[in-house]
Design a protein around this motif. Structure first.
Motif, PDB file in Angstrom:
ATOM      1  N   ARG A 248      13.267  -1.589  -1.501  1.00  0.00           N
ATOM      2  CA  ARG A 248      14.490  -1.174  -0.812  1.00  0.00           C
ATOM      3  C   ARG A 248      15.717  -1.238  -1.714  1.00  0.00           C
ATOM      4  NH1 ARG A 248      12.561  -4.712   3.423  1.00  0.00           N
ATOM      5  NH2 ARG A 248      11.567  -3.524   5.095  1.00  0.00           N
TER       6      ARG A 248
ATOM      7  N   GLN B 145       8.316  -5.086  -0.238  1.00  0.00           N
ATOM      8  CA  GLN B 145       9.112  -4.107   0.526  1.00  0.00           C
ATOM      9  C   GLN B 145      10.597  -4.276   0.240  1.00  0.00           C
ATOM     10  OE1 GLN B 145       7.724  -4.932   4.508  1.00  0.00           O
ATOM     11  NE2 GLN B 145       6.424  -3.104   4.563  1.00  0.00           N
TER      12      GLN B 145
ATOM     13  N   ASP C 277       5.961  -8.153   2.483  1.00  0.00           N
ATOM     14  CA  ASP C 277       7.376  -8.248   2.855  1.00  0.00           C
ATOM     15  C   ASP C 277       8.258  -8.374   1.623  1.00  0.00           C
ATOM     16  OD1 ASP C 277       6.716  -8.074   5.508  1.00  0.00           O
ATOM     17  OD2 ASP C 277       6.909 -10.225   5.916  1.00  0.00           O
TER      18      ASP C 277
ATOM     19  N   ASN D 259       6.943   0.341   1.895  1.00  0.00           N
ATOM     20  CA  ASN D 259       7.583   0.455   3.204  1.00  0.00           C
ATOM     21  C   ASN D 259       7.037   1.623   4.000  1.00  0.00           C
ATOM     22  OD1 ASN D 259      10.009  -1.521   3.547  1.00  0.00           O
ATOM     23  ND2 ASN D 259      10.104  -0.867   1.416  1.00  0.00           N
TER      24      ASN D 259
END
Length: 746
Positions: free
Chosen positions: A266, A262, A259, A361
């Motif tokens: 982003r 990711q 997480d 992702n």
């Protein structure tokens, strides 16, 4: 720090914050004047003075310290103004969105309340005498979605509030006797971010989340992005850092680590997009270096094999809207390399390394294929994607690149990138290793669809086209070529790309309606106004719609786009009759007929697919219609097609599509072909035609009947014209398909 609730976000008065921003702006201006006076006046005079003794040793340094302190005050005031302004814009946007959702829900009778631990409870209160009724599945999903959307908005508000509070504490430094000595706050934030990057994979999950937060709220800031990437060391060091963190997150470190990585991915990409944008002073001209590194093996000890630079860069490029001068040459080089080395050029892991991925992702791939990555990048970068797909050696020479990414004057390219990526024998790389167990792996055609959406619609594929983008000749020419590609190769419209093709068709309904009208002597094609002179081929457009109609996603996008355009155009014909030749009533009848023709093409194609594939296909078609209907509700009020050229958003002529109208459009298209008799094609066709007529009547009534017509007679005329058009659509589709088959067999 107390957490905000949905009520806090809904009710808070942001006026005082806006007022404070204005006051700090005034303070910045005054301190700038004082700082300039202190340095150009007081300090200059002190430096020129021929002082000795105490004056030289004490007074001059004291004057300099005062001048520097005033400069620090000016810097601190600028930073406070900037951070407060950023926070206000973010919070106001969140509040506006949350208020709209809450107000819309309340108008429907939905009650919203607080639950335990910040939970948001949404429910329809039971009506007297119906307390024991079970809520429908549709309403249950509606309430669940609303609660999740509100919770996400509150989470965004809390995140922004917490981040701003922390930054403001750093700006003033905490010393009541001195202004902050951090220098520029952008430099400070870059320094803090770089402290975390230097730890590499040793950084904790908390630190990585902090890094992602800094990038998230400063990704659009040129001075921060320049300082951050310069601090990383350069293009090679950027690739190496991303690679280390990507494989650390996609390995066996657990969901919390994944997480955190990711989030890093982003926001790293958009920050790079800002840093490399030539529109910003001092931008990083890293494009040539990335192209040179693209074909080089990059050693990453944890991987056990050496991926090429483009495989690493691709993971970063998947996020962010990049300038065409930076991204388009990279995309060209990657596709040229793929053309020259169709198999085996890009390295992929094997054995135990298969657990790793270069796209944390990645729900659709692991990120080892840079072709898919650059297409995703183009999907978020409209100007770059339009430039990329407009390259055509038949019009002007296309730049050829050598292995190092430099233009090679002795090499020529004899294909356009659109032709290359849509040819029947194009080799799509198998990127089947997913970093997330159980995720579905799709081909690069999905990314190609995203890039084509971006190029033709003019905005990132996953963002609504706010206000309607113009259909330029450049964009329309790409669509025209795409339609002719599908005409030659029906199978190109596969499940992976049908949704994107449907969105493009829905956007280009003025042009497609005009083309389809060319097969019908009863419709004036001049009704369908476009801002360019390019005309789509009639038969190719019919077969394009036929190909889309056979896939649930493409059918839903194209059908709802056609119905939305029909409603917009009827409204414009009714309200702006001087824009068209002929009477409003005749024009509305012709719009209904031509829309019926499109419905006949799409509907009969859907019918053929359902009869062939069975009940599950029917269910899928209906689900996609409902799903996309809900998406369209999010962009209600945005004019499309011809209306985008003239109808002001928020004005009297705003599109007539309301939430109720969209629900009616979805309902009119949801069919149950196989419930009674799968072989009863005639009955199903009749029902579909009737539904199309009812929708046309709804659209005409919503547009407003022309003055002087008999409402009952006119509604019947609209329905009849639609039915005749539907029959005509079935026929031209059948003729076009048969002609295509015969031509293929010759």
């Amino acid at each position: 720090m107390p957490r905000l609730t949905w009520r806090n976000v809904y009710q808070v008065d942001l006026g005082p914050l806006k007022s404070a921003i204005g006051q700090w702006n005034t303070m910045v201006g005054k301190l700038e004047e004082v700082s300039t006076e202190a340095h150009d006046g007081m300090l200059k005079k002190a430096n020129k003075a021929e002082w000795a003794g105490v004056n030289a040793d004490v007074t001059r340094p004291f004057i300099k310290a005062i001048a520097d302190e005033i400069t620090d005050a000016h810097t601190e005031a600028k930073d406070l103004h900037k951070e407060l302004s950023d926070a206000y814009r973010a919070l106001k946007s969140i509040q506006d969105e949350l208020q709209t959702k809450v107000d819309d829900a309340r108008r429907k009778g939905i009650e919203i309340s607080d639950g335990k631990d910040g939970q948001i409870i949404c429910k329809y209160p039971p009506q007297p005498g119906h307390q024991n009724e079970v809520i429908s599945e549709k309403r249950r999903k509606e309430l669940q979605t609303l609660g999740e959307e509100l919770a996400a908005l509150v989470a965004r508000a809390n995140s922004r509030d917490s981040y701003t509070a922390g930054i403001l504490a750093k700006i003033h430094g905490g010393d009541p006797h001195n202004f902050a000595k951090n220098g520029s706050i952008d430099a400070y934030k870059a320094k803090r971010a770089l402290e975390i990057t230097r730890k590499g994979a040793e950084a904790s999950n908390k630190e990585l989340r902090k890094l992602a937060e800094i990038l998230k709220y400063n990704k659009d800031d040129p001075s921060f992005s320049h300082a951050f990437f310069k601090g990383l060391g350069g293009p090679k060091e950027t690739l190496e850092y991303y690679a280390r963190m990507s494989i650390d997150g996609t390995g066996a470190s657990g969901k919390a680590r994944l997480d955190a990585v990711q989030d890093l991915q982003r926001y790293l990409g958009p920050t790079l997009a800002t840093a490399t944008d030539p529109d910003h002073k001092g931008y990083l001209n890293w494009g040539p270096a990335f192209r040179r590194l693209g074909t080089k093996d990059i050693r990453i000890d944890a991987l056990g094999f050496q991926p090429k630079g483009y495989q690493l860069l691709g993971g970063i490029l998947r996020y962010g809207n990049y300038d065409k001068k930076f991204l388009t040459p990279i995309a060209e080089h990657v596709v040229q390399l793929q053309h020259d080395h169709p198999t085996g050029y890009w390295k992929t892991p094997f054995g135990p390394d298969a657990q790793f991925g270069l796209d944390p992702n990645g729900k659709k791939n692991s990120g080892y294929d840079p072709v898919t990555s650059v297409l995703e990048a183009l999907g978020h970068s409209p100007e770059a994607s339009e430039a990329f797909f407009s390259k055509d050696p038949g019009v002007k020479p296309v730049s050829a690149y050598d292995e190092n990414g430099k233009i090679d004057p002795n090499k020529s390219i004899d294909y356009s990138y659109l032709d290359e990526l849509t040819r029947e024998d194009y080799h799509w790389n198998n990127d089947g290793t997913s970093p997330v167990r159980g995720e579905q792996v799709l081909s690069g055609k999905d990314a190609l669809g995203h890039a084509l959406e971006s190029a033709t619609i003019g905005n990132p594929y996953d963002e609504p086209a706010v206000g309607g983008n113009p259909h330029t000749d450049s964009r329309a020419s790409i669509v025209d070529k795409l339609i002719r590609t599908v005409d030659k190769n029906h199978e190109f419209v596969s499940r992976d790309i049908s949704d994107s093709m449907g969105k493009i068709a829905g956007e280009y309904m003025p042009e497609i309606n005009k083309a389809v009208a060319g097969a019908d002597g009863k419709v004036n094609s001049d009704l369908f106004i476009t801002a360019h002179t390019r005309d789509f081929d009639t038969q190719a457009s019919i077969r394009f719609l036929d190909a889309l109609g056979r896939h649930p996603e493409g059918h839903a996008e194209a059908t709802l786009g056609a119905q939305r355009y029909q409603a917009d155009l009827m409204r414009e014909v009714s309200r702006q009759p001087d824009h068209f030749s002929g009477s409003p009533e005749d024009n509305m009848r012709q719009v209904a007929r031509n829309s019926g023709t499109l419905e006949g093409i799409l509907g009969s194609a859907r019918h053929d697919a359902v009869i062939t594939e069975g009940q599950e296909a029917e269910k899928k078609f209906n689900e996609e219609l409902e799903k996309r209907g809900e998406i369209i509700k999010q962009i209600v009020g945005l004019p499309v097609g011809a209306a985008a050229e003239r109808v002001p958003v928020g004005g009297d002529l705003i599109t007539g599509i309301t939430e109720q109208v969209i629900d009616s459009a979805v309902e009119s298209q949801q069919k149950h072909t196989l419930e009674d008799d799968a072989s009863s094609g005639a009955t199903v066709s009749f029902e579909t035609r009737e539904q199309a007529g009812r929708w046309a009547q709804y659209a005409a009534r919503n547009a407003g009947y022309p003055p002087g017509v008999n409402a009952t007679d006119f509604a019947r005329d609209i329905s009849n014209e639609t039915a005749d058009g539907y029959d005509h659509g079935e026929q031209v589709r059948e003729n076009g398909y048969d002609n295509k088959v015969r031509r293929s067999g010759d």
